[in-house]
Design an enzyme around this catalytic site. Structure first.
Site, PDB file in Angstrom:
ATOM      1  N   HIS A 104       0.807  -1.235   0.000  1.00 19.46           N
ATOM      2  CA  HIS A 104       0.000   0.000   0.000  1.00 19.46           C
ATOM      3  C   HIS A 104       0.837   1.281   0.000  1.00 19.46           C
ATOM      4  O   HIS A 104       0.509   2.258   0.678  1.00 19.46           O
ATOM      5  CB  HIS A 104      -0.952   0.003   1.189  1.00 19.46           C
ATOM      6  CG  HIS A 104      -2.071  -0.997   1.087  1.00 19.46           C
ATOM      7  ND1 HIS A 104      -2.531  -1.470  -0.122  1.00 19.46           N
ATOM      8  CD2 HIS A 104      -2.813  -1.617   2.045  1.00 19.46           C
ATOM      9  CE1 HIS A 104      -3.510  -2.335   0.092  1.00 19.46           C
ATOM     10  NE2 HIS A 104      -3.702  -2.440   1.402  1.00 19.46           N
ATOM     11  N   HIS A 174      -9.640   2.318   0.420  1.00 16.80           N
ATOM     12  CA  HIS A 174      -9.601   1.227   1.401  1.00 16.80           C
ATOM     13  C   HIS A 174     -10.631   1.368   2.525  1.00 16.80           C
ATOM     14  O   HIS A 174     -10.294   1.177   3.701  1.00 16.80           O
ATOM     15  CB  HIS A 174      -8.196   1.159   2.003  1.00 16.80           C
ATOM     16  CG  HIS A 174      -7.770  -0.188   2.463  1.00 16.80           C
ATOM     17  ND1 HIS A 174      -8.258  -0.782   3.605  1.00 16.80           N
ATOM     18  CD2 HIS A 174      -6.878  -1.069   1.939  1.00 16.80           C
ATOM     19  CE1 HIS A 174      -7.677  -1.956   3.785  1.00 16.80           C
ATOM     20  NE2 HIS A 174      -6.841  -2.156   2.786  1.00 16.80           N
ATOM     21  N   GLU A 301     -11.759  -3.354  -2.977  1.00 20.64           N
ATOM     22  CA  GLU A 301     -10.826  -2.337  -3.451  1.00 20.64           C
ATOM     23  C   GLU A 301     -10.586  -2.471  -4.963  1.00 20.64           C
ATOM     24  O   GLU A 301      -9.799  -3.314  -5.389  1.00 20.64           O
ATOM     25  CB  GLU A 301      -9.497  -2.473  -2.718  1.00 20.64           C
ATOM     26  CG  GLU A 301      -9.604  -2.486  -1.200  1.00 20.64           C
ATOM     27  CD  GLU A 301      -8.378  -3.106  -0.559  1.00 20.64           C
ATOM     28  OE1 GLU A 301      -7.250  -2.684  -0.889  1.00 20.64           O
ATOM     29  OE2 GLU A 301      -8.547  -4.037   0.260  1.00 20.64           O
TER      30      GLU A 301
END
Length: 352
Positions: A104, A174, A301
């Site tokens: 991420h 997210h 996502e």
């Protein structure tokens, strides 16, 4: 006028603000200038006004959060194996923030940075961030704009980005959804439909093995709506490897939506539309350790393929100078009512 309020300060004294879109009569959202975090999302349900996403109480809690609650994810959503890849003959070394891998966007990524808010109004919030060359190991000065727009029962998020050097880029969003609005109601009791005929099996570090596997006969087949509880199979080796659902579903190219989700408890339904080729499905099981008492939420996502910079067979995830990256994620909500048949849920979302 857009409503804004202080949302506390970080430990270094930096103030954080929350911006509200919408009103108490319909869909409303509260977004932080820290990480572009979707801190609150509410919609009228069977039990009154209902919170749809999991959230935390103050700015520093979000800054320290290991679960990425509600953040804008970048530069690269999901994982890059070994926190490294080769780009145009140059070996890139990225921040290793999940064991030896990159997750991420690194230690801070986009989600722990302050974004600049531009010209907000009652329905639109434009946020900008410049990620400098070398941040988290990425090449190039990257300029990214994230625009939240709320219209009726729809919240749309648009990413736009440019870079002055080639760079891996795969942003996503997210939030953790529990449409029941009640932590006592399991997120796994929500009904889920995803138009994906394939998924990416992973190794013990949740890195894709490289092939697209068919979902038929597996716990990853959500082409017909069912709950995660009904789909889960404790004997499945992939679910055992990941400790639950934490897998990338490969969306069918002809589909006009990315996912639909429904809570029979609140009667609220969600449809996600996106132009991304894949959807990461995460069941939120890490929250039991990271935020005891918060309950679980389901992450859906839209994104490119994880580890794409190391996988030539995967769709390209390199942003090059002279091009503009664009990605759309739209959340639309409806209230078909409690315990409705799936045909009514889908029809209500189509009208929303």
């Amino acid at each position: 006028m857009t409503r804004t309020r202080p949302f506390g300060r970080l430990d270094d004294g930096t103030p954080v603000h929350a911006w509200t879109l919408g009103d108490a009569e319909g869909l409303s959202a509260e977004i932080l200038d820290l990480g572009g975090i979707l801190a609150r999302l509410e919609f009228p349900g069977a039990h009154g006004r209902t919170g749809l996403v999991l959230g935390l109480g103050d700015a520093q809690a979000y800054h320290d959060d290991p679960a990425y609650l509600g953040i804008l994810v970048g530069r690269f959503g999901n994982r890059i194996a070994g926190a490294a890849c080769t780009l145009d003959g140059e070996r890139l070394r990225l921040t290793a923030n999940q064991g030896r891998n990159h997750l991420h966007g690194g230690a801070s990524g986009f989600g722990r940075r302050l974004w600049t808010v531009e010209a907000p109004d009652a329905s639109t919030l434009v946020m900008r961030y410049r990620s400098p060359h070398g941040e988290e190991g990425y090449p190039g000065n990257l300029d990214v704009r994230a625009t939240y727009r709320l219209q009726g029962a729809r919240l749309r998020l648009d990413f736009e980005a440019t870079s002055d050097r080639p760079t891996p880029f795969n942003p996503t969003h997210h939030p953790y959804f529990n449409l029941a609005g009640d932590p006592a109601v399991p997120a796994s009791a929500q009904w889920l439909q995803v138009p994906a005929s394939g998924y990416l099996p992973v190794d013990e570090a949740l890195i894709p093995l490289g092939e697209v596997a068919g979902v038929s006969g597996s716990p990853f087949d959500f082409r017909a709506a069912r709950t995660l509880d009904a789909a889960f199979d404790g004997r499945d080796p992939q679910l055992g490897t990941a400790g639950g659902y934490d897998h990338c579903l490969v969306l069918d190219a002809h589909s006009d939506y990315a996912a639909m989700l429904y809570s029979p408890h609140s009667g609220i339904a969600l449809r996600i539309d996106s132009d991304a080729p894949a959807l990461q499905l995460y069941g939120g099981h890490g929250l039991d350790r990271q935020h005891p008492g918060l309950g679980r939420g389901l992450c859906l996502e839209p994104q490119g393929f994880p580890d794409a910079p190391n996988r030539p067979a995967f769709p390209d995830a390199i942003l090059r100078p002279g091009t503009t990256f664009r990605r759309r994620i739209e959340y639309r909500f409806a209230m078909p009512g409690r315990a409705r048949p799936w045909e009514e849920v889908a029809a209500a979302l189509e009208r929303a």
